[in-house]
Write a protein that holds these residues in place. Sequence first.
Motif, mmCIF file in Angstrom:
data_model
loop_
_atom_site.group_PDB
_atom_site.id
_atom_site.type_symbol
_atom_site.label_atom_id
_atom_site.label_comp_id
_atom_site.label_asym_id
_atom_site.label_seq_id
_atom_site.Cartn_x
_atom_site.Cartn_y
_atom_site.Cartn_z
ATOM 1 N N PRO A 179 48.940 10.533 10.597
ATOM 2 C CA PRO A 179 48.175 9.839 9.541
ATOM 3 C C PRO A 179 46.782 9.465 9.976
ATOM 4 O O PRO A 179 45.847 9.559 9.210
ATOM 5 N N SER A 180 46.648 9.056 11.245
ATOM 6 C CA SER A 180 45.308 8.666 11.698
ATOM 7 C C SER A 180 44.398 9.858 11.835
ATOM 8 O O SER A 180 43.188 9.755 11.678
ATOM 9 N N LEU A 181 44.978 11.037 12.192
ATOM 10 C CA LEU A 181 44.133 12.220 12.319
ATOM 11 C C LEU A 181 43.778 12.794 10.968
ATOM 12 O O LEU A 181 42.652 13.200 10.708
ATOM 13 N N CYS A 182 44.713 12.924 10.086
ATOM 14 C CA CYS A 182 44.456 13.524 8.772
ATOM 15 C C CYS A 182 43.827 12.554 7.804
ATOM 16 O O CYS A 182 43.232 12.970 6.821
ATOM 17 N N GLY A 183 43.979 11.277 8.047
ATOM 18 C CA GLY A 183 43.350 10.304 7.177
ATOM 19 C C GLY A 183 44.073 10.107 5.875
ATOM 20 O O GLY A 183 43.468 9.710 4.884
ATOM 21 N N PRO B 166 38.967 4.452 1.959
ATOM 22 C CA PRO B 166 37.621 5.059 2.020
ATOM 23 C C PRO B 166 36.708 4.377 3.015
ATOM 24 O O PRO B 166 35.887 5.025 3.674
ATOM 25 N N GLU B 167 36.848 3.023 3.153
ATOM 26 C CA GLU B 167 35.996 2.319 4.115
ATOM 27 C C GLU B 167 36.303 2.762 5.539
ATOM 28 O O GLU B 167 35.394 2.983 6.356
ATOM 29 N N LYS B 168 37.626 2.924 5.839
ATOM 30 C CA LYS B 168 37.989 3.362 7.186
ATOM 31 C C LYS B 168 37.542 4.792 7.446
ATOM 32 O O LYS B 168 37.109 5.136 8.547
ATOM 33 N N LEU C 167 33.920 4.613 8.095
ATOM 34 C CA LEU C 167 33.701 4.056 9.420
ATOM 35 C C LEU C 167 34.004 5.073 10.508
ATOM 36 O O LEU C 167 33.258 5.202 11.500
ATOM 37 N N SER C 168 35.087 5.824 10.325
ATOM 38 C CA SER C 168 35.424 6.868 11.307
ATOM 39 C C SER C 168 34.351 7.942 11.375
ATOM 40 O O SER C 168 33.981 8.423 12.455
ATOM 41 N N TYR D 228 31.154 7.516 10.651
ATOM 42 C CA TYR D 228 29.988 6.941 11.329
ATOM 43 C C TYR D 228 30.208 6.850 12.826
ATOM 44 O O TYR D 228 29.272 7.111 13.619
ATOM 45 N N MET D 229 31.405 6.500 13.224
ATOM 46 C CA MET D 229 31.698 6.427 14.659
ATOM 47 C C MET D 229 31.608 7.799 15.302
ATOM 48 O O MET D 229 31.082 7.946 16.418
ATOM 49 N N TYR D 230 32.124 8.798 14.597
ATOM 50 C CA TYR D 230 32.033 10.164 15.129
ATOM 51 C C TYR D 230 30.575 10.604 15.256
ATOM 52 O O TYR D 230 30.163 11.178 16.271
ATOM 53 N N GLU D 231 29.797 10.337 14.213
ATOM 54 C CA GLU D 231 28.371 10.692 14.269
ATOM 55 C C GLU D 231 27.655 9.941 15.379
ATOM 56 O O GLU D 231 26.782 10.487 16.054
ATOM 57 N N GLU D 232 28.034 8.680 15.564
ATOM 58 C CA GLU D 232 27.405 7.901 16.638
ATOM 59 C C GLU D 232 27.704 8.510 18.000
ATOM 60 O O GLU D 232 26.828 8.612 18.874
ATOM 61 N N ARG D 233 28.985 8.913 18.207
ATOM 62 C CA ARG D 233 29.328 9.546 19.484
ATOM 63 C C ARG D 233 28.560 10.844 19.689
ATOM 64 O O ARG D 233 28.053 11.109 20.792
ATOM 65 N N GLU D 234 28.465 11.654 18.609
ATOM 66 C CA GLU D 234 27.733 12.909 18.744
ATOM 67 C C GLU D 234 26.255 12.670 19.044
ATOM 68 O O GLU D 234 25.660 13.331 19.904
ATOM 69 N N LEU D 235 25.662 11.721 18.327
ATOM 70 C CA LEU D 235 24.241 11.414 18.552
ATOM 71 C C LEU D 235 24.021 10.843 19.945
ATOM 72 O O LEU D 235 23.005 11.135 20.601
ATOM 73 N N SER D 236 24.937 10.018 20.388
ATOM 74 C CA SER D 236 24.801 9.453 21.735
ATOM 75 C C SER D 236 24.857 10.542 22.788
ATOM 76 O O SER D 236 24.062 10.551 23.745
ATOM 77 N N SER D 237 25.806 11.472 22.601
ATOM 78 C CA SER D 237 25.897 12.564 23.568
ATOM 79 C C SER D 237 24.646 13.454 23.531
ATOM 80 O O SER D 237 24.135 13.876 24.574
#
Length: 301
Positions: free
Chosen positions: A72-76, A81-83, A86-87, A89-98
């Motif tokens: 469930p956490s992987l497929c969503g 919708p908020e989570k 948020l997921s 944005y977190m993924y984009e943040e990790r990609e941008l940070s890298s």
Amino acid sequence: MWFEEHIKSLISQAADDFDDTVAADTVLQEPGDGGARDQMLDQVLAAQKAQREQLWQKLHELEDTYKHAVQPSLCGEDQTPEKKLLSQYMYEERELSSELEKQMNDVNVISRPSDQTIVELQFKESLFRSTDQLHQALAFIEAELKESVETLQRETAVLKECKEIRSVLTDKLDRVRNGGQHIAAPDSQMEKIPAIRQKHNATMGDLIDFLDMYYPPHPCESPEPADEDMDGARDPNANFCELKFILEDLMNQVVMNPSNPYITLEPGTYWPPYIETLVKAGIALRHPEDSSKIRLADFRL
């Protein structure tokens, strides 16, 4: 993390149980009694097989539990919708940070040239720019020089002709002053004068006849309305405009006053269509600043 620890504990327990089973001191029958020995080995192998199947079954159950817990956490599917946002944005943040870290590492390893190299590059750029400007200036100066040389050659030829004419005129003037004699035209030219005059008179006569036939006298256009009789006839005493007289005035003005060959058209002394005919035919030209003045066109070659 708890799932991995649980699997490790199960594997460790299975290994310990296997070691205990192998190391157990089992009382067996004498070698002569082969049936009891084989039966004991079969029981040991069956127990080990049952234990392995039980361990594998637990392992599969744990794996299924882990899949149901993580899916469930992987497929969503169960995420709001908020989570999900948020997921993302977190993924984009990790990609941008890298990516930022990678770019910063690349920036840090860039080899910067020495100060002397920068000075040399700036000097070369300035030198190339100055060279281009000098080439452009040289081309412009060469074009001006060529034009000046051509102008000088023309002026030199004109000056030479003027000097020759001045020399000839000075010699004639000296001869007239010293000898007191008038310069007489050659006999051949004197013989041509009567023929030229006769031809001129004949041409003028033909011109007058042509104008009288095709351009007869016409009443002048006066600024005030012309008086008419009761039957519509015009006043016989009205002024008439003749095209031949206009041409005569134009030719006389050119001969008598070459510096100002224009004649003024007084209102009431001409008929405008005759003037327009002369202008459109290129025989007469209007004054560039005063439309009431015309002159004879210059027909000299």
